[in-house]
Design a protein around this motif. Structure first.
Motif, short mmCIF file in Angstrom:
data_model
loop_
_atom_site.label_atom_id
_atom_site.label_comp_id
_atom_site.label_asym_id
_atom_site.label_seq_id
_atom_site.Cartn_x
_atom_site.Cartn_y
_atom_site.Cartn_z
N ASP A 108 0.82 -1.21 0.00
CA ASP A 108 0.00 0.00 0.00
C ASP A 108 0.86 1.26 0.00
OD1 ASP A 108 -2.39 -1.47 0.02
OD2 ASP A 108 -2.42 -1.58 2.20
N ILE A 109 1.91 1.26 0.80
CA ILE A 109 2.79 2.43 0.87
C ILE A 109 3.53 2.62 -0.46
CG2 ILE A 109 4.88 3.35 1.97
CD1 ILE A 109 3.89 2.04 4.59
N ALA A 110 4.03 1.54 -1.05
CA ALA A 110 4.75 1.63 -2.32
C ALA A 110 3.84 2.15 -3.43
CB ALA A 110 5.33 0.27 -2.70
N LEU A 111 2.63 1.62 -3.52
CA LEU A 111 1.70 2.07 -4.57
C LEU A 111 1.25 3.51 -4.35
CD1 LEU A 111 -0.46 -1.14 -5.15
CD2 LEU A 111 1.39 -0.25 -6.59
N GLN A 112 1.00 3.88 -3.09
CA GLN A 112 0.63 5.27 -2.80
C GLN A 112 1.79 6.21 -3.12
OE1 GLN A 112 -2.63 6.26 -1.91
NE2 GLN A 112 -1.68 8.16 -2.62
N GLY A 113 3.01 5.76 -2.85
CA GLY A 113 4.18 6.55 -3.21
C GLY A 113 4.27 6.76 -4.72
N LEU A 114 3.97 5.71 -5.48
CA LEU A 114 3.96 5.84 -6.94
C LEU A 114 2.88 6.82 -7.39
CD1 LEU A 114 4.91 5.06 -9.77
CD2 LEU A 114 3.39 3.06 -9.64
N ILE A 115 1.72 6.74 -6.78
CA ILE A 115 0.64 7.68 -7.11
C ILE A 115 1.08 9.11 -6.82
CG2 ILE A 115 -1.64 8.48 -6.36
CD1 ILE A 115 -2.42 5.49 -6.10
N ASN A 116 1.70 9.33 -5.66
CA ASN A 116 2.16 10.68 -5.32
C ASN A 116 3.21 11.17 -6.32
OD1 ASN A 116 0.48 10.56 -3.10
ND2 ASN A 116 2.11 10.04 -1.67
N PHE A 117 4.12 10.28 -6.72
CA PHE A 117 5.13 10.62 -7.72
C PHE A 117 4.49 11.00 -9.05
CE2 PHE A 117 7.68 8.96 -11.30
CZ PHE A 117 8.78 9.80 -11.20
N LEU A 118 3.51 10.22 -9.50
CA LEU A 118 2.84 10.48 -10.77
C LEU A 118 2.03 11.78 -10.71
CD1 LEU A 118 1.65 6.85 -11.63
CD2 LEU A 118 3.50 8.13 -12.73
N ARG A 119 1.39 12.03 -9.56
CA ARG A 119 0.64 13.29 -9.41
C ARG A 119 1.58 14.49 -9.48
NH1 ARG A 119 -3.22 11.52 -4.36
NH2 ARG A 119 -4.82 10.44 -5.59
N TYR A 120 2.71 14.37 -8.84
CA TYR A 120 3.71 15.45 -8.86
C TYR A 120 4.20 15.69 -10.28
CZ TYR A 120 8.01 18.02 -8.03
OH TYR A 120 9.01 18.96 -8.06
#
Length: 189
Positions: free
Chosen positions: A174-186
């Motif tokens: 969950d943390i890894a995927l949320q981190g990817l989402i945050n990276f993509l949003r940025y």
């Protein structure tokens, strides 16, 4: 079809289906491509139907004349289901695909306002790449966050190495995927 060619094709299809885990292990998208050519009436469409029936795959017929941009093409390709065949008939004459844009920075994908040959080839080649990376790095094949990630990846250009780097930042899925989402949003901003 010549019996020897038919046996060769069936053996290739069987090997492809049997090696799904191999593709996953080496980090390659589980896909197989064929180029069928010949005049009308020589059995290309019948062969496609026979292969789909043999593999029990769905068939998606992509009509390039209905696709106006690389972003629209990417959206269509991401929406196809696993265990399916993508058929692009008469690719050489259905539309006039532009090649790499000329001039400085013409790196091959054009803009999202046009459909380019390199965009078509890149999207087909990269189809399911995120899921291969998620499987390799997080040992998962599905997750509630996949749809959001797919949508963001349609809007942002990222390399597989950048996605892998984000997925490696935590062993918690969950943390890894949320981190990817945050990276993509940025990156989208």
């Amino acid at each position: 079809m010549d019996p020897a060619v038919k046996k060769e094709l069936v053996d290739d299809l069987d090997r492809f289906v049997r090696r799904r885990d191999y593709y996953k292990r080496v980090g390659k998208a589980w896909k197989r491509g064929y180029l069928l050519y010949g005049p009308p009436g020589t059995g290309k469409s019948s062969l496609i139907a026979a292969i789909a029936n043999y593999l029990k795959f769905d068939i998606y017929d992509l009509e390039l004349t209905s696709v106006s941009s690389n972003s629209q093409l990417r959206g269509l390709l991401v929406s196809t289901r696993n265990r399916s065949m993508l058929v692009i008939e008469d690719i050489d004459c259905s539309i006039e695909l532009q090649n790499r844009p000329a001039g400085p920075g013409g790196c091959g994908q054009g803009t999202n306002d046009e459909l380019t040959l390199s965009g078509l080839l890149n999207f087909i080649d990269g189809l399911c790449a995120f899921r291969v990376l998620a499987s390799n790095y997080l040992c998962i094949t599905d997750h509630d966050l996949f749809n959001e990630i797919d949508k963001l990846m349609l809007a942002v250009e990222v390399t597989p190495a950048q996605v892998a780097e984000e997925l490696m930042k935590s062993e918690d899925t969950d943390i890894a995927l949320q981190g990817l989402i945050n990276f993509l949003r940025y990156r989208k901003l």
